[in-house]
Structure formats: C-alpha cells, structure tokens
Design a protein around this motif. Sequence first.
Motif, PDB file in Angstrom:
ATOM      1  N   UNK A   4     -40.889 -13.350 -18.585  1.00  0.00           N
ATOM      2  CA  UNK A   4     -39.671 -13.439 -19.377  1.00  0.00           C
ATOM      3  C   UNK A   4     -39.514 -11.718 -20.035  1.00  0.00           C
ATOM      4  N   UNK A  92     -30.278 -18.053 -21.332  1.00  0.00           N
ATOM      5  CA  UNK A  92     -31.718 -18.235 -21.133  1.00  0.00           C
ATOM      6  C   UNK A  92     -32.221 -17.872 -19.637  1.00  0.00           C
ATOM      7  N   UNK A 154     -42.680 -23.602 -23.592  1.00  0.00           N
ATOM      8  CA  UNK A 154     -43.511 -23.230 -24.621  1.00  0.00           C
ATOM      9  C   UNK A 154     -43.490 -24.457 -25.699  1.00  0.00           C
TER      10      UNK A 154
ATOM     11  N   UNK C   9     -39.440 -11.356 -25.467  1.00  0.00           N
ATOM     12  CA  UNK C   9     -40.541 -11.710 -24.766  1.00  0.00           C
ATOM     13  C   UNK C   9     -41.702 -12.214 -25.486  1.00  0.00           C
ATOM     14  N   UNK C  10     -41.322 -12.682 -26.775  1.00  0.00           N
ATOM     15  CA  UNK C  10     -42.282 -13.285 -27.697  1.00  0.00           C
ATOM     16  C   UNK C  10     -42.321 -14.545 -27.295  1.00  0.00           C
ATOM     17  N   UNK C  11     -43.738 -15.321 -28.184  1.00  0.00           N
ATOM     18  CA  UNK C  11     -43.946 -16.639 -28.039  1.00  0.00           C
ATOM     19  C   UNK C  11     -42.781 -17.426 -28.688  1.00  0.00           C
ATOM     20  N   UNK C  13     -39.593 -16.665 -28.907  1.00  0.00           N
ATOM     21  CA  UNK C  13     -38.437 -16.697 -28.072  1.00  0.00           C
ATOM     22  C   UNK C  13     -38.624 -17.686 -27.054  1.00  0.00           C
ATOM     23  N   UNK C  14     -39.805 -17.779 -26.268  1.00  0.00           N
ATOM     24  CA  UNK C  14     -40.159 -18.662 -25.375  1.00  0.00           C
ATOM     25  C   UNK C  14     -40.040 -20.082 -26.111  1.00  0.00           C
ATOM     26  N   UNK C  15     -40.492 -20.389 -27.121  1.00  0.00           N
ATOM     27  CA  UNK C  15     -40.534 -21.551 -27.933  1.00  0.00           C
ATOM     28  C   UNK C  15     -38.865 -22.144 -28.193  1.00  0.00           C
ATOM     29  N   UNK C  16     -38.246 -20.832 -28.587  1.00  0.00           N
ATOM     30  CA  UNK C  16     -36.601 -21.276 -28.795  1.00  0.00           C
ATOM     31  C   UNK C  16     -35.865 -21.756 -27.321  1.00  0.00           C
ATOM     32  N   UNK C  17     -36.413 -20.970 -26.438  1.00  0.00           N
ATOM     33  CA  UNK C  17     -35.831 -21.260 -25.123  1.00  0.00           C
ATOM     34  C   UNK C  17     -36.197 -22.558 -24.545  1.00  0.00           C
ATOM     35  N   UNK C  18     -37.268 -23.021 -24.852  1.00  0.00           N
ATOM     36  CA  UNK C  18     -37.747 -24.365 -24.340  1.00  0.00           C
ATOM     37  C   UNK C  18     -37.100 -25.334 -25.266  1.00  0.00           C
ATOM     38  N   UNK C  19     -36.999 -25.416 -26.608  1.00  0.00           N
ATOM     39  CA  UNK C  19     -36.173 -26.422 -27.339  1.00  0.00           C
ATOM     40  C   UNK C  19     -35.002 -26.363 -27.240  1.00  0.00           C
ATOM     41  N   UNK C  21     -33.142 -25.624 -24.671  1.00  0.00           N
ATOM     42  CA  UNK C  21     -32.788 -25.934 -23.420  1.00  0.00           C
ATOM     43  C   UNK C  21     -32.946 -27.643 -23.461  1.00  0.00           C
ATOM     44  N   UNK C  22     -34.058 -27.982 -24.229  1.00  0.00           N
ATOM     45  CA  UNK C  22     -34.066 -29.823 -24.068  1.00  0.00           C
ATOM     46  C   UNK C  22     -33.084 -30.141 -25.365  1.00  0.00           C
ATOM     47  N   UNK C  91     -30.913 -18.913 -32.011  1.00  0.00           N
ATOM     48  CA  UNK C  91     -31.219 -17.585 -31.217  1.00  0.00           C
ATOM     49  C   UNK C  91     -31.344 -16.612 -32.172  1.00  0.00           C
ATOM     50  N   UNK C 100     -44.630 -17.880 -35.675  1.00  0.00           N
ATOM     51  CA  UNK C 100     -44.701 -18.829 -34.626  1.00  0.00           C
ATOM     52  C   UNK C 100     -44.823 -20.302 -35.177  1.00  0.00           C
ATOM     53  N   UNK C 108     -39.271 -28.261 -33.582  1.00  0.00           N
ATOM     54  CA  UNK C 108     -39.651 -29.559 -33.209  1.00  0.00           C
ATOM     55  C   UNK C 108     -38.918 -30.589 -34.081  1.00  0.00           C
TER      56      UNK C 108
END
Lengths: 155, 155, 155
Positions: A4, A92, A154, C9-11, C13-19, C21-22, C91, C100, C108
């Motif tokens: 990413x 994303x 993540x 590219x932080x964790x 942001x990855x967590x945000x992308x994941x949740x 998207x879900x 975002x 984090x 969550x």
Amino acid sequence: MAEVVHMIDSEVFLAFSTYATIAVLKMMLMSLMTSYFRLTKQVFSNLEDTALVKTTEDRKKLVRVDPDVERVRRCHLNDLENIVPFVVIGLLYALTGPDLSMALLHFRVFVGSRFIHTVAYMMALPQPTRALAFGVGLFITFSMAYRVLTTALFL
Amino acid sequence: MAEVVHMIDSEVFLAFSTYATIAVLKMMLMSLMTSYFRLTKQVFSNLEDTALVKTTEDRKKLVRVDPDVERVRRCHLNDLENIVPFVVIGLLYALTGPDLSMALLHFRVFVGSRFIHTVAYMMALPQPTRALAFGVGLFITFSMAYRVLTTALFL
Amino acid sequence: MAEVVHMIDSEVFLAFSTYATIAVLKMMLMSLMTSYFRLTKQVFSNLEDTALVKTTEDRKKLVRVDPDVERVRRCHLNDLENIVPFVVIGLLYALTGPDLSMALLHFRVFVGSRFIHTVAYMMALPQPTRALAFGVGLFITFSMAYRVLTTALFL
C-alpha cells in the motif's frame, strides 16, 4: 503493508479521479432530471414548491405522485446505492497500486455499465438489460473489494 | 500529472476535512430529527418500533405515514444526494492543489447553502429559497468537478 | 497541522480500508437481498421487471408494494445514511494519526453495531435492540468527527 504505497500522484489515481467524477456527475444529473419532470409535469412533494409553476389548478392538487417522477427517483436511489460503494472501494483500490490497465478496465466497465443502467431505466428497456447492467457494476465493485481485502487486510 | 501533488497535510486539505465533517454531521442530524419526530408524534414504519413509546392506542395504528416525518426524510435524502457528491468531488478537488482562498470559498458557500436548504425545507419557507440553496450547492460541486477534470483528466 | 501526517501506508489506514470495505460490502448485500425478495415474492416496482419471473398472473398486478421488500429497503437506506458518514469521517479520522488500538476500537464497534442493526431489522427483533445498534454506530461516528475537528479544524 509495503504494497500500500503512496499512489496519489500516480496515473491510476488520476484515472480513478476522472471516472469517479464522471460517475458522480452522472448521479447528480438525476437530481436535475427529477426537477425537470416535476416542473414540466407539475408534480410536487411540497405545497410550497407549487409556487414554482404558473397554474390555473388548485395548488393542493399538484402535491401528488407521478409514475415518471418516481421512475427517475428510483433510478437516482439505485445510483446512490451503487456509485457510492464504487467510489469508496475504488479509492481504496487505487491506493493498493494495481496495474494501470487493470484499473482502467475496472473503472471503464463500471462507468459504462451505469450509463447503460440509466438509459435502460429511463426508457424502460426490456429486461434483462437493466438487471445485467446492475450486475456488471456490482461485480466490478466486488472485484475491487477483493483486491483491497487481499492486499490490505488488517482486522 | 505533476499538478496532482501530495496535499494531504496542506491547509486546503485541513479546510476540506473541516467542512466535509461539518456537512456530514449536519446530514446525520436529520437522522436524529426523524427519530425525534417519530417518537414525539408516535409515527412508525415498523410494528416493533411502537414499543419505544407508551401509548393507550392500538399499536398497529401507530404504523403510519405522517407529513412532517416525510418532510424530514425528503430533506435527509436530498442531503445524501448532494452532500455525498460534494465530499467525493471535494476530496479530489483538494488533492488538485487549488488556491486556499478559492478552496475556502467553495467549501464555505457549499456548507452555507446546505444549512439554508435545511432551514428552508424544515420551515417550508416560500420558494425559490430552497430551490436557490439547492442550485448554489450544485453549482459549487460542478465547479470543483470542472477543476478535477481539467487538472486530472486521464481517460 | 503537523499532526495531520501522511498515514496512507500506516496500519491505521490498512485497518480503515479493511473495515470500510466490509461495511460497504454489507451495505451492498442489501441490494442483493432486495432483488432476492422481489424475485421470490414476485413484487416489482417497474412493469418491465415482471418479465424476469415466470407467472400465470396478470403482470400488471405484480407491480405492487410488499411489507417484506419495504423492510429490506428501509434497512438499506438506513445503511446509506449511516455507513456513508462512517466512511467519510473514518477516512479523515485515519489521516489524523490516531493510536492503532483506539482506531481499531472505533472501526470494530461501528461495523459490529451495523451487523447487529441489520439482523435486528431483518428479523424484527424487539426494540430497543435496533435503536441501540443505531445509536452506538452514530456515537462512534460522532467520536471520530470530534477528533477530526479538534485535530484539523481550519475554518
């Protein structure tokens, strides 16, 4: 995580910006189309809106439901339900650094499918034209979501 | 392409974050307003929701449509149809690196127009107040989309 | 302003992308659920859609309103009204560089509350189950908006 990367000034991000803007503008045109039908057909949701047209009729009778206006509104709501997910997941997706050609394929097919969807809805084309256009758009968004989740998962 | 630079820690992006958040919060207040009207006027969409109020009436009769609640809901939907495009196109616009003063002008006029729109809708102010507020918001979003497409076009 | 750093590219942001998207995928499932109910219960909004099912009935009679379909549609609209604000404000929140653990807690709880909301709506669970799920999601989004406005305020 290293995948990413900063992609905001990449060609993929420019392509995303272009197609997202086109899709959102298309969605906004449904607002104008609703207003156009309301004014020309004299069909309103609010009593105060009837002052926007000249009429000899009892104004209260202009607060009514019209099948053509409802059709535009359903089309508009369907855009909201599908174009907004495309924009969110597409943003994303663009940040996961996909190949430009794959990204363009996703963006072009999605935007094309939504234009076909609108034409099919407005002109009441025989099914399954609209259902297919809807399904293609959904599939594209799912495909981008799959890449986001496999690249950036993540939990 | 060089014009689409990293702007995420710029003043323009901070301004976008501020005004986008205010606009979205304003939109979310419509949810609370709907709940407030439903509870005080005892008007519900679902039979199970009638348990939220004390009543001597037959609960099935509380599942009904009320003009005031419908007015709030139309206002809320109009926010969704207009504030979501503003946020999407405004984000891309902020990333094109516009002048701070121009960006602030766009953001402030848009957010102002949506507050006026809500007041005009809720109080049923005489037209064309609400129509003008709607039109100004639309124009601002089109203006930002124009800059995005002329700066970042990549088809 | 220095606090709004590059976080893409932080964790967090990855967590945000994941949740995000879900949450958006969950919202899109409501479209499929609506289609499923429409096809199995033979309830349509457009005359041309009745061609999608085999029927011995007069097709015009299939253009009707059904309480189960309306329930799915209300649930879908409620998702739009709540998940879209979460995505937008989430975002911006992710870009403010939160801890984090705090970010994960927000994401969550929000996504969990929306799944509970959907189950409560679809199964018509006794209130205040759905009202609480709705309220928790709203509170999470307000909490993220508070951080965005206190970190990035630029009027």
